[in-house]
Design an enzyme around this catalytic site. Structure first.
Site, PDB file in Angstrom:
ATOM      1  N   GLU A 397       0.809  -1.220   0.000  1.00 39.59           N
ATOM      2  CA  GLU A 397       0.000   0.000   0.000  1.00 39.59           C
ATOM      3  C   GLU A 397       0.844   1.273   0.000  1.00 39.59           C
ATOM      4  O   GLU A 397       0.515   2.249  -0.666  1.00 39.59           O
ATOM      5  CB  GLU A 397      -0.939  -0.004   1.214  1.00 39.59           C
ATOM      6  CG  GLU A 397      -2.110  -0.957   1.097  1.00 39.59           C
ATOM      7  CD  GLU A 397      -1.760  -2.399   1.414  1.00 39.59           C
ATOM      8  OE1 GLU A 397      -2.627  -3.283   1.241  1.00 39.59           O
ATOM      9  OE2 GLU A 397      -0.596  -2.660   1.832  1.00 39.59           O
ATOM     10  N   HIS A 464     -11.384  -5.843   8.903  1.00 42.98           N
ATOM     11  CA  HIS A 464     -12.046  -5.621   7.619  1.00 42.98           C
ATOM     12  C   HIS A 464     -13.327  -4.806   7.794  1.00 42.98           C
ATOM     13  O   HIS A 464     -14.170  -4.797   6.902  1.00 42.98           O
ATOM     14  CB  HIS A 464     -12.408  -6.954   6.949  1.00 42.98           C
ATOM     15  CG  HIS A 464     -11.233  -7.780   6.552  1.00 42.98           C
ATOM     16  ND1 HIS A 464     -10.480  -8.490   7.459  1.00 42.98           N
ATOM     17  CD2 HIS A 464     -10.670  -8.012   5.334  1.00 42.98           C
ATOM     18  CE1 HIS A 464      -9.516  -9.133   6.815  1.00 42.98           C
ATOM     19  NE2 HIS A 464      -9.609  -8.865   5.529  1.00 42.98           N
TER      20      HIS A 464
END
Length: 658
Positions: A397, A464
């Site tokens: 990322e 998540h």
């Protein structure tokens, strides 16, 4: 030290000497000024100048260089006036950052130099993005980026090299191995014999050279650059050198064994090259003295002009305005005709329209190409727009956000998809320190959108399901949007793509396939920074956004007697204070509702602002309804108890009973 100069003209050899001498004399001047107390700090590159000078001379003027804070020779070789540099170092109004940052923490498009931030490693990914923009535009350019041996221990080093290798990007990753990261020797930084040996792990060429031999540096970088312009690929170049001064002057060099300093003093890049030119007759003792006298005069005068430059004058409005690129959205109007779309389809439609509208736009994310992404939002995009623009990324990322900034710097637009908003933590530094601060620091846009699939309700657990918008709403320089409906999901994403500022685009996963509504077809913009009034009423007001909007609507449907004023913020930064104030005035009772945890959630800012600015309009304390101050549990019953929705009726009752 051997110099192979037979194939070079005397004029070229002398020109290289002048480029090498000048930054050394500037450094010597800075040390005098430091002792005089006229400057406060200096990061000396004495003993390392051959790397900066030799490599810069080998690059074309149209190619980007990303140096570090000991690479003065890059800036002087590219002919940045010393007066301007001194103004920058002294925090003057005429410096590149207008007094907002120090040292070499700036960039200049005019000279194609992109400076570092203090975190050292992140600029490596910017170089990859810059090189990617060149490749996509068909420009046969090479990007040169510097780092130190210490920064090779950072994850940013690994991520950037891996991305560049996978994408065959023409980047020369130049490591200045000067033996110490501040006081930590290389024996405590890595175990491989050479840093250049790490190249094999990325499938790229790696080589080690004498960084104190200016001709060897020039020849090597020149050869590599010529090759990479024809056959794009990355190369890892390790330049062996030594830092003869402290990390910065206050640090000193007491931790360095005296014999090591003596060894490297004998390898001084300027002294040895100068002696070579004297021995070959290219430089005469008289010319040497003339050059030094002329440079001393020029440096002294330039420094005084830099010191005399005006100081910045504080202007709060100007400071706040410069956090963002000035931008006024175009008037698009609303296309005729609606099409029923799910929330997820509206996002996909916006991406498709954005790719058509902005041919320079590149989408990057894990599994977004043929697979279509974890949620299939980009399914079919490769066939329509090609793999150059719809790019699968390695799982890294930080590098991909950094590459997005590099794309922006080099004239493109970037959209980065986080597979889940939770994973942005792995790229946090690039977001809050690079994207957010770039325009404020040196006036360069950061034209990057980050898609953030967020929120709970699916039993996905602590990693998540987070609502992490508050990580970014407190960071000046970022814009943050959070649509609650398909129409706004499309319009706000198109606005985010059009805006040259960095935008965090939050999209709630639970709404993807559970919410369908009419969405205009074609291109249109929903204004960033403008809230929507969904209902008017006189009893109490609910200020909310994201999934909270639907919780509020469900409550009001179940309680038809409730006369509520309902505001969907839509944008969290900048947020619509006028509409919030209107809601407060309308009812005098306010509930701020959001999915995020209570403590320091964005609702705290809303409540504090109302208390400060709308106190006289209140008939009751501002009540917050938020999720528990815990991590998000996976079990559905535990998750339901965690979420703010389970306390909504109770909080409204408390508000109305006051």
């Amino acid at each position: 030290m051997l110099y192979q100069g037979a194939n070079r003209s005397p004029d070229m050899l002398l020109s290289i000497y002048q480029k090498l001498l000048y930054p050394r004399m500037v450094e010597e001047k800075m040390l005098i000024l430091l002792r005089q107390g006229r400057i406060g700090k200096w990061f000396s590159g004495i003993g390392q100048e051959a790397i900066a000078v030799g490599s810069s001379l080998a690059m074309n003027a149209s190619e980007y260089i990303l140096p570090m804070h000991r690479n003065l020779g890059v800036f002087t070789t590219r002919n940045i006036p010393l007066e301007k540099l001194v103004a920058q170092w002294q925090g003057k109004a005429t410096g590149f950052t207008k007094g907002r940052d120090r040292s070499f923490h700036f960039g200049t498009q005019e000279h194609k130099i992109i400076g570092m931030i203090s975190h050292l490693g992140p600029q490596l990914a910017l170089a990859a993005g810059i090189a990617l923009a060149d490749r996509l535009a068909g420009r046969p350019h090479v990007t040169l980026v510097f780092t130190g041996e210490g920064a090779t221990s950072e994850g940013d080093f690994h991520e950037a090299l891996n991305v560049a290798a996978v994408w065959d990007l023409p980047v020369i990753f130049l490591v200045e191995n000067n033996g110490y990261g501040l006081s930590t020797p290389v024996t405590e930084q890595y175990r491989c014999e050479r840093i250049s040996d790490k190249a094999a792990g990325y499938g790229m060429e790696g080589l080690q050279i004498d960084g104190n031999n200016v001709l060897e540096v020039f020849d090597t970088v020149n050869r590599l650059a010529q090759e990479l312009r024809v056959r794009p690929r990355p190369v890892l170049l390790e330049c062996m050198t030594f830092r003869m001064r402290g990390h910065e002057e206050a640090s000193g060099t007491k931790y360095v064994p005296p014999e090591l300093l003596e060894h490297w003093a004998a390898k001084d890049p300027l002294t040895n090259y100068e002696n070579y030119l004297l021995q070959t007759g290219v430089l005469t003792p008289g010319h040497r003295l003339e050059l030094r006298a002329a440079y001393k005069k020029e440096i002294d005068e330039s420094c005084e002009r830099g010191f005399a430059a005006p100081e910045p004058v504080f202007d709060a409005a100007a400071e706040e305005a410069d956090m963002y690129v000035p931008y006024v959205a175009e008037e698009t109007g609303m296309p005729q005709g609606n099409k029923a779309m799910r929330y997820i389809d509206a996002i996909s439609d916006a991406l498709r329209e954005g790719l058509k509208k902005h041919p320079e736009l590149v989408l990057m994310g894990q599994d977004i190409a043929e697979y279509g992404g974890a949620f299939k939002i980009t399914e079919g995009f490769v066939t329509e727009f090609g793999r150059d623009r719809i790019r699968n990324t390695p799982i890294c990322e930080s590098a991909i956000v950094g590459a997005g900034l590099g794309l922006s710097i080099n004239g493109a637009k970037a959209l980065v998809e986080m597979q889940f908003a939770d994973f942005v933590s792995c790229g946090f530094n690039q977001v809050v320190n690079n994207l957010a601060k770039t325009h404020y620091r040196w006036g360069e846009k950061a034209d990057v959108v980050i898609r953030m699939p967020a929120g709970a309700g699916t039993g996905a657990g602590p990693f998540h399901s987070q609502s992490n918008e508050a990580w970014f709403t407190k960071t000046p320089g970022l814009k943050v949007v959070y649509p609650a409906f398909p129409k706004e999901a499309k319009g706000l994403l198109l606005s985010a793509l059009a805006d040259p500022n960095p935008v965090l685009y939050f999209e709630h996963k639970l709404l993807y396939r559970s919410l369908t509504a009419g969405v205009p077809e074609g291109y249109f913009l929903t204004p960033i920074g403008q809230a929507a009034v969904l209902r008017t009423g006189k009893q109490f007001s609910i200020i909310t956004y994201g999934l909270g909007v639907h919780w509020a609507l469900a409550y009001l449907q179940q309680h038809p007697e409730a006369d509520a004023f309902l505001v969907d913020l839509q944008t969290l930064q900048p947020w619509d204070k006028d509409t919030v104030a209107q809601a407060v005035r309308a009812t005098g009772r306010v509930l701020v509702l959001h999915e995020d945890t209570l403590t320091c959630g964005f609702g705290a800012e809303i409540a504090a602002w109302i208390g400060e600015h709308c106190f006289r309009d209140l008939d009751a304390p501002v009540i917050r309804c938020a999720s528990l101050d815990t991590a998000i549990p996976m079990n559905k019953d535990l998750e339901a108890g965690f979420l703010a929705e389970s306390r909504l009726a109770e909080k409204i009752a408390t508000l109305l009973a006051f």
